[in-house]
Design a protein around this motif. Sequence first.
Motif, mmCIF file in Angstrom:
data_model
loop_
_atom_site.group_PDB
_atom_site.id
_atom_site.type_symbol
_atom_site.label_atom_id
_atom_site.label_comp_id
_atom_site.label_asym_id
_atom_site.label_seq_id
_atom_site.Cartn_x
_atom_site.Cartn_y
_atom_site.Cartn_z
ATOM 1 N N GLU A 249 0.817 -1.210 0.000
ATOM 2 C CA GLU A 249 0.000 0.000 0.000
ATOM 3 C C GLU A 249 0.857 1.269 0.000
ATOM 4 N N ASN A 250 1.835 1.306 0.899
ATOM 5 C CA ASN A 250 2.693 2.493 0.999
ATOM 6 C C ASN A 250 4.027 2.074 1.610
ATOM 7 N N PRO A 251 4.955 1.605 0.794
ATOM 8 C CA PRO A 251 6.221 1.103 1.342
ATOM 9 C C PRO A 251 7.037 2.169 2.057
ATOM 10 N N VAL A 252 6.931 3.414 1.621
ATOM 11 C CA VAL A 252 7.685 4.490 2.277
ATOM 12 C C VAL A 252 7.196 4.689 3.705
ATOM 13 N N ALA A 253 5.873 4.722 3.874
ATOM 14 C CA ALA A 253 5.316 4.850 5.226
ATOM 15 C C ALA A 253 5.661 3.628 6.072
ATOM 16 N N ALA A 254 5.626 2.438 5.457
ATOM 17 C CA ALA A 254 5.984 1.226 6.202
ATOM 18 C C ALA A 254 7.428 1.282 6.657
ATOM 19 N N GLU A 255 8.306 1.770 5.803
ATOM 20 C CA GLU A 255 9.719 1.886 6.168
ATOM 21 C C GLU A 255 9.904 2.866 7.323
ATOM 22 N N SER A 256 9.119 3.952 7.311
ATOM 23 C CA SER A 256 9.255 4.944 8.373
ATOM 24 C C SER A 256 8.833 4.392 9.729
ATOM 25 N N LEU A 257 8.043 3.321 9.726
ATOM 26 C CA LEU A 257 7.604 2.686 10.965
ATOM 27 C C LEU A 257 8.489 1.515 11.360
ATOM 28 N N GLY A 258 9.588 1.328 10.646
ATOM 29 C CA GLY A 258 10.543 0.300 11.009
ATOM 30 C C GLY A 258 10.356 -1.025 10.309
ATOM 31 N N VAL A 259 9.495 -1.094 9.299
ATOM 32 C CA VAL A 259 9.275 -2.342 8.576
ATOM 33 C C VAL A 259 10.388 -2.527 7.546
ATOM 34 N N ASN A 260 10.981 -3.701 7.516
ATOM 35 C CA ASN A 260 11.996 -4.025 6.507
ATOM 36 C C ASN A 260 11.261 -4.391 5.216
ATOM 37 N N VAL A 261 11.052 -3.405 4.357
ATOM 38 C CA VAL A 261 10.214 -3.585 3.171
ATOM 39 C C VAL A 261 10.800 -4.629 2.245
ATOM 40 N N TYR A 262 12.099 -4.614 2.041
ATOM 41 C CA TYR A 262 12.736 -5.608 1.167
ATOM 42 C C TYR A 262 12.440 -7.030 1.643
ATOM 43 N N ARG A 263 12.575 -7.247 2.942
ATOM 44 C CA ARG A 263 12.375 -8.591 3.473
ATOM 45 C C ARG A 263 10.950 -9.071 3.211
ATOM 46 N N TYR A 264 9.982 -8.216 3.478
ATOM 47 C CA TYR A 264 8.585 -8.629 3.309
ATOM 48 C C TYR A 264 8.238 -8.836 1.841
ATOM 49 N N PRO A 414 -3.800 -3.129 -4.534
ATOM 50 C CA PRO A 414 -2.905 -2.411 -3.616
ATOM 51 C C PRO A 414 -2.339 -1.160 -4.287
ATOM 52 N N LYS A 415 -2.284 -0.058 -3.556
ATOM 53 C CA LYS A 415 -1.930 1.234 -4.153
ATOM 54 C C LYS A 415 -0.521 1.251 -4.739
ATOM 55 N N ALA A 416 0.412 0.550 -4.109
ATOM 56 C CA ALA A 416 1.801 0.562 -4.584
ATOM 57 C C ALA A 416 2.140 -0.692 -5.381
ATOM 58 N N ASP A 417 1.127 -1.379 -5.882
ATOM 59 C CA ASP A 417 1.356 -2.601 -6.636
ATOM 60 C C ASP A 417 2.103 -2.284 -7.931
ATOM 61 N N GLY A 418 3.275 -2.870 -8.090
ATOM 62 C CA GLY A 418 4.078 -2.637 -9.288
ATOM 63 C C GLY A 418 5.009 -1.448 -9.211
ATOM 64 N N ALA A 419 4.936 -0.671 -8.133
ATOM 65 C CA ALA A 419 5.809 0.490 -7.997
ATOM 66 C C ALA A 419 7.235 0.048 -7.690
ATOM 67 N N LEU A 420 8.195 0.743 -8.290
ATOM 68 C CA LEU A 420 9.609 0.444 -8.048
ATOM 69 C C LEU A 420 10.052 1.170 -6.783
ATOM 70 N N TYR A 421 10.447 0.393 -5.781
ATOM 71 C CA TYR A 421 10.769 0.958 -4.471
ATOM 72 C C TYR A 421 12.268 0.877 -4.225
ATOM 73 N N ARG A 422 12.795 1.920 -3.619
ATOM 74 C CA ARG A 422 14.200 1.942 -3.204
ATOM 75 C C ARG A 422 14.266 2.396 -1.752
ATOM 76 N N ARG A 423 15.018 1.683 -0.961
ATOM 77 C CA ARG A 423 15.133 1.994 0.458
ATOM 78 C C ARG A 423 15.629 3.426 0.661
ATOM 79 N N GLY A 424 14.910 4.163 1.519
ATOM 80 C CA GLY A 424 15.303 5.522 1.830
ATOM 81 C C GLY A 424 14.823 6.556 0.850
ATOM 82 N N GLU A 425 14.041 6.169 -0.150
ATOM 83 C CA GLU A 425 13.654 7.140 -1.176
ATOM 84 C C GLU A 425 12.644 8.146 -0.654
ATOM 85 N N GLY A 426 12.005 7.854 0.494
ATOM 86 C CA GLY A 426 11.041 8.791 1.035
ATOM 87 C C GLY A 426 11.657 9.817 1.954
ATOM 88 N N ASP A 427 12.959 9.738 2.209
ATOM 89 C CA ASP A 427 13.602 10.672 3.131
ATOM 90 C C ASP A 427 13.720 12.060 2.501
#
Length: 427
Positions: A249-264, A414-427
Motif C-alpha cells: 500500500e505504501n512502502p515508504v510509510a511502512a519503512e518509516s515505521l521500522g518495517v523491513n520492506v525488502y524482506r517482506y 494495492p496502491k503501490a502494486d508494481g511500484a519500483l521501491y528503493r530503500r530511503g527514497e522517502g527521506d
Amino acid sequence: MTTTTESARPGPESGMPMPVPHQRKRIPGWLRGVIWAVVAIGVMSAASYSTGVSSLTSSNTTSTALRLALPILLCALGGLWAERAGVINIGLEGMMILGTWGAAWGAYYGGVWIGLLAAIGFGALGGLLHAVATVTFRVNHIVSGVAINLLGLGVAKYLANLIFEPLSGNPRQSPPVPKFDTYSAAGLSDWLGSMEDQQRVGLSDVAGILKGLVTGVAPLTMIAIVLVPLSYWVLWRTRFGLRLRSCGENPVAAESLGVNVYRYKYVGVLISGALAGMGGASLVLLKGGADYLENQTNGRGYIGLAAMIFGNWRPGGLLGGAALFGYADGLQLAGGGEAVLALLYGTVLLLAMIVIVQLFRRRWIAAGLGVVGAGILYTIYWTNDTLPSDLIPYTAHFVTLIVLAVASQRLRPPKADGALYRRGEGD
C-alpha cells in the motif's frame, strides 16, 4: 421576527444530541460468497431441469471441476501474496511450469510427497529470481514476469531432455509417476449418491454437487482448500500480514515505521512462487491428470492471475473465480457440447439475476453489459442444437469471463502494486 442563533441548534453547546447519520450495514464478505454460491447452485439446478442435461450438477462434473480448479486456485493465491506485498507477478505461469517438472522428478525418485516438496522448491526458486530482479535490481515487474515465463519453459524443457528422455524415450514426457491416494466420506458419499440417483428437482442437484466434493478427494486438494482461509487469517489478522500488506500500500510509510520492506517483499514473492509450484504439482500428482508433459500448464497461470484480479485481491473472491473457471472446464470434459450449450442457458438466468443486483446498486454500465452478454448467449443457445467441437473448449471460458466481468465489484488493487521501491527514497 425570529432569529436563529448557534445556541438554538442541536449540538454539544445546546445540550441536545447530534443526529447520527444512518449507516447501512454491509453484508460480510463470506456471507455474500455463500449467498452467491446458493444462487449459482439454484440457477444450475433450474437449467438442468429445463434442458434435461443432468451433467450440469452431477457428481462427476463437480469432481472433475474441483481437480481442474485446483491449479488455478493455487496460482491465484500465489498472485495474491506477491501483489499484496506490492510486486506484480505475471511470472506465475513460468513458476507453475517449473513446479510440474519438479513434481514429476521428485515423485519418480521419492514418492508423491517428495514430488510436492520438489514442486514447491522449484516454484519458490522462480519466485526468488523474480524477487531479485524486481526488488533488488528494480527491474520492471512486467518485464521480469515475462522473462520468468520464458525461462521456466526453457529450463523445464532442458531438464526434461536431460533427465526424462533416457527414462521414457520421450523428451517431452516423464515416465509414469505415482499419484496421491484419494479418500471419500464413505457413508455420506453413498447417501448423497442415492439422493442424486433419485433425480428430484433441486435436492438431487445439491446432492450431486456435495457428493463430488466429498468423493475421491486427494490430500493436496484438502491442503489447497485450507490455504484459502489460512491466507486470509495470516494477511488480515496477524501483525506479519499487516506489515506485508503495508508494503503493497505504501512502502515508504511502512519503512518509516521500522518495517523491513525488502524482506517482506521477498517473503511475499517466495510464497507466491511456492504456491504456483504447488499448482503445477496438482497437474501431475492428482489421479485423473497426466504425468509431466511439455506445455502442460496451458496458460493456467494467466487464468489464475485473472481469477485473483476478478476476486479483487481477496482470498474469498479468487476462490469464486477459480471455481467458475474450473467448473466451466470440467463441464466441457464431463458433458461435452450438449452440457456446454445447457451452460449457456443457465448463464443467461444467472446474468439476469446479476443485472437486477447491479441495477439495484445503480451500476448502469455493468447492468448494460449483463443485458448484452445475456442476449448474445441466449441467441447462441436458441439458434444451435449443438456446438462445433472446435469451439467447445473455448465457449465455457468465454461464458466464465462474461459472468466475472458483469459480477465483479469495483476493483481496488494495492496502491503501490508494481511500484519500483528503493530503500530511503522517502527521506
